[in-house]
Enzyme design. Sequence first.
Site, PDB file in Angstrom:
ATOM      1  N   ASP A 394       0.838  -1.194   0.000  1.00 49.08           N
ATOM      2  CA  ASP A 394       0.000   0.000   0.000  1.00 49.08           C
ATOM      3  C   ASP A 394       0.879   1.252   0.000  1.00 49.08           C
ATOM      4  O   ASP A 394       0.751   2.119  -0.828  1.00 49.08           O
ATOM      5  CB  ASP A 394      -0.945   0.010   1.214  1.00 49.08           C
ATOM      6  CG  ASP A 394      -0.244  -0.325   2.523  1.00 49.08           C
ATOM      7  OD1 ASP A 394       0.972  -0.624   2.506  1.00 49.08           O
ATOM      8  OD2 ASP A 394      -0.903  -0.300   3.582  1.00 49.08           O
ATOM      9  N   ASP A 397       7.091   3.621   3.512  1.00 50.24           N
ATOM     10  CA  ASP A 397       7.373   4.824   4.290  1.00 50.24           C
ATOM     11  C   ASP A 397       8.860   4.822   4.652  1.00 50.24           C
ATOM     12  O   ASP A 397       9.699   5.220   3.868  1.00 50.24           O
ATOM     13  CB  ASP A 397       6.467   4.772   5.526  1.00 50.24           C
ATOM     14  CG  ASP A 397       6.457   6.048   6.321  1.00 50.24           C
ATOM     15  OD1 ASP A 397       6.727   7.102   5.750  1.00 50.24           O
ATOM     16  OD2 ASP A 397       6.180   5.996   7.535  1.00 50.24           O
ATOM     17  N   PHE A 446       0.126  11.974   6.901  1.00 44.99           N
ATOM     18  CA  PHE A 446      -0.493  10.664   7.079  1.00 44.99           C
ATOM     19  C   PHE A 446      -1.710  10.529   6.161  1.00 44.99           C
ATOM     20  O   PHE A 446      -2.565  11.406   6.122  1.00 44.99           O
ATOM     21  CB  PHE A 446      -0.906  10.463   8.540  1.00 44.99           C
ATOM     22  CG  PHE A 446      -1.129   9.018   8.862  1.00 44.99           C
ATOM     23  CD1 PHE A 446      -0.062   8.191   9.193  1.00 44.99           C
ATOM     24  CD2 PHE A 446      -2.403   8.459   8.790  1.00 44.99           C
ATOM     25  CE1 PHE A 446      -0.248   6.853   9.452  1.00 44.99           C
ATOM     26  CE2 PHE A 446      -2.605   7.110   9.066  1.00 44.99           C
ATOM     27  CZ  PHE A 446      -1.521   6.307   9.392  1.00 44.99           C
ATOM     28  N   ASP A 453      -5.647   2.590   6.641  1.00 48.15           N
ATOM     29  CA  ASP A 453      -6.443   2.911   7.825  1.00 48.15           C
ATOM     30  C   ASP A 453      -5.740   3.888   8.751  1.00 48.15           C
ATOM     31  O   ASP A 453      -4.540   4.128   8.648  1.00 48.15           O
ATOM     32  CB  ASP A 453      -6.695   1.635   8.632  1.00 48.15           C
ATOM     33  CG  ASP A 453      -5.427   1.165   9.330  1.00 48.15           C
ATOM     34  OD1 ASP A 453      -4.366   1.118   8.672  1.00 48.15           O
ATOM     35  OD2 ASP A 453      -5.481   0.861  10.544  1.00 48.15           O
TER      36      ASP A 453
HETATM   37  P1  5GP Z   1       7.450   1.343   6.751  1.00 51.48           P
HETATM   38  O1  5GP Z   1       7.981   0.098   7.326  1.00 51.48           O
HETATM   39  O2  5GP Z   1       7.790   1.538   5.297  1.00 51.48           O
HETATM   40  O3  5GP Z   1       7.820   2.549   7.570  1.00 51.48           O
HETATM   41  O4  5GP Z   1       5.896   1.303   6.921  1.00 51.48           O
HETATM   42  C1  5GP Z   1       5.061   0.685   6.046  1.00 51.48           C
HETATM   43  C2  5GP Z   1       3.697   0.484   6.638  1.00 51.48           C
HETATM   44  O5  5GP Z   1       3.334   1.532   7.546  1.00 51.48           O
HETATM   45  C3  5GP Z   1       2.679   0.520   5.567  1.00 51.48           C
HETATM   46  O6  5GP Z   1       2.476  -0.760   4.998  1.00 51.48           O
HETATM   47  C4  5GP Z   1       1.464   1.014   6.305  1.00 51.48           C
HETATM   48  O7  5GP Z   1       0.811  -0.072   6.934  1.00 51.48           O
HETATM   49  C5  5GP Z   1       1.993   1.914   7.380  1.00 51.48           C
HETATM   50  N1  5GP Z   1       1.958   3.333   6.967  1.00 51.48           N
HETATM   51  C6  5GP Z   1       3.003   4.146   6.710  1.00 51.48           C
HETATM   52  N2  5GP Z   1       2.603   5.368   6.373  1.00 51.48           N
HETATM   53  C7  5GP Z   1       1.268   5.348   6.392  1.00 51.48           C
HETATM   54  C8  5GP Z   1       0.249   6.336   6.105  1.00 51.48           C
HETATM   55  O8  5GP Z   1       0.494   7.503   5.779  1.00 51.48           O
HETATM   56  N3  5GP Z   1      -1.028   5.923   6.259  1.00 51.48           N
HETATM   57  C9  5GP Z   1      -1.366   4.671   6.625  1.00 51.48           C
HETATM   58  N4  5GP Z   1      -2.645   4.381   6.724  1.00 51.48           N
HETATM   59  N5  5GP Z   1      -0.459   3.723   6.882  1.00 51.48           N
HETATM   60  C10 5GP Z   1       0.848   4.057   6.774  1.00 51.48           C
HETATM   61 MG    MG Z   2       1.941  -2.666   4.415  1.00 51.10          MG
END
Ligand code: 5GP
Ligand code: MG
Length: 476
Positions: A394, A397, A446, A453
Amino acid sequence: MGASKDKTYCRTLRRVITAIHSEESVRGKLGFVVRGVARSMDASASVLLLDSDRKKLIHNISWGLPQYYINKGVLDAEKSLGETLSAEAVVIEDASKDSRIQYPEMIKKVGICSILGMPIKIDGVVIGSLRVYQKTDCGFTNHDISFINAVANLASIIFSEDMLKQASEIDALENNGAITKKTALQQSREIKFVNASEEQFARILDFYDIEWVYEPRSFPLKWSDGHVSEMFTPDFYLPQLESYIELTTLKQSLVTDKNRKLRRLKELYPEIKIILLYKKDYERLLAKYGVGPLAQARCHDVTRVLYSAAEIGERVCEIAKKISKDYKGKRPILIGAQRGFICFMADLIRQISVPLDIDFMGISYYGEAKGPGVKITKDVDLSIRDRHVIMVEDIVDTGITLNYILKHLKTQNPASLAVCTLLDRRARRLVETPIEYTGFEVPDEFVVGYGLDYMEEYRNLPFIGIADVRKPSKNK
Ligand code: 5GP
Ligand code: MG
């Protein structure tokens, strides 16, 4: 002269053997190794260990080397006495001229003339290097080399005993669910963190299996009268990412000073990559795992539509076309992890024209997991061996989760592994992973909707919007 050197060498070997049996800790034993070598050869000595990717050599323990030399930075394993990796002794007769030296200015400053590097091996595999640095009496005789070879063999025994011990401890701990997942490298470091945030951050990195070094290097920023009058020591170095990370959980007034230092650092060392995490960034990172002050924040509203349902539909169609072209004649497996990918994957597969399979994974997050270390709560059901895998995300980040999943999938030997993410927030990337297909690059805010979600709300919005996430205000 020869006979008395013989005696000294024999005495040192005996002492190290005694220490192997009498000393409790690996560090204590290695202390005898470096001290023994340094004293009997009238030189300085150190033990360096390869990181898990076998790309960097990390300082473990030394005797007789100044702190600034130790802090000079992480050594590239290939470049640093490269032959060490090929299991041979490496002799540098004249360190002031040799092209294999990575920090020549440091060698000059310490006054090192010759270096001997002896590989430390376990079952024939090089795990690190024992090094001797001479300032006087330059050059090494065959006799010196066989002595260092013997000591390096003893160091191998110290490490292999420790690995065996760790393996049995891990087995025992795993059985009662209290396992602490630490590499041999981390265990042999005694780290005193300056504050709790740093320790927490290190735990998150450990949890996601990201190699780190704490305060690995001090960068001189100012000099006066030939002395360094100001230095900057970043909190972490992430070898996989080849970047430094500085955590600021300070008051704004102190951040200003830190910003000034960072600007100076970038001027003086333009090749250095450093990521600054402000207090807000760090709290947001923690909140994602359900910990820290922002974990109590509420989403007040979805304030703005970022991408409408139509815009998303168009972009998904474009990506699906590209995938159909790239995978012509193949049958890829599309894999999703956790829940946010659901709408994207559902729409995507209906636009892809090549035959395909789908599968799902579950992983636990830092904060919600019982023990340390990411747990795969559900692995893929299909065999991905020799298959073309597309990981569907999705949003990427920090990249920490994706990095972990990709590492896990790679161990199952797929024929190829690509990443397709609907959203990419490059601004907050900590761990770089290649992404083949991206829907949109999103701003540092965000986002929710279209499967994404905020605390399990808003997944069913047909568009992607910006969520107004705030801490509950005090006067309410
Ligand atoms: P990462 O490990 O890349 O920091 O985080 C990835 C996960 O964090 C994504 O799969 C998602 O579940 C959650 N996430 C990161 N940023 C957002 C955001 O802006 N909105 C939402 N809903 N989830 C996020
Ligand atoms: Mg994810």
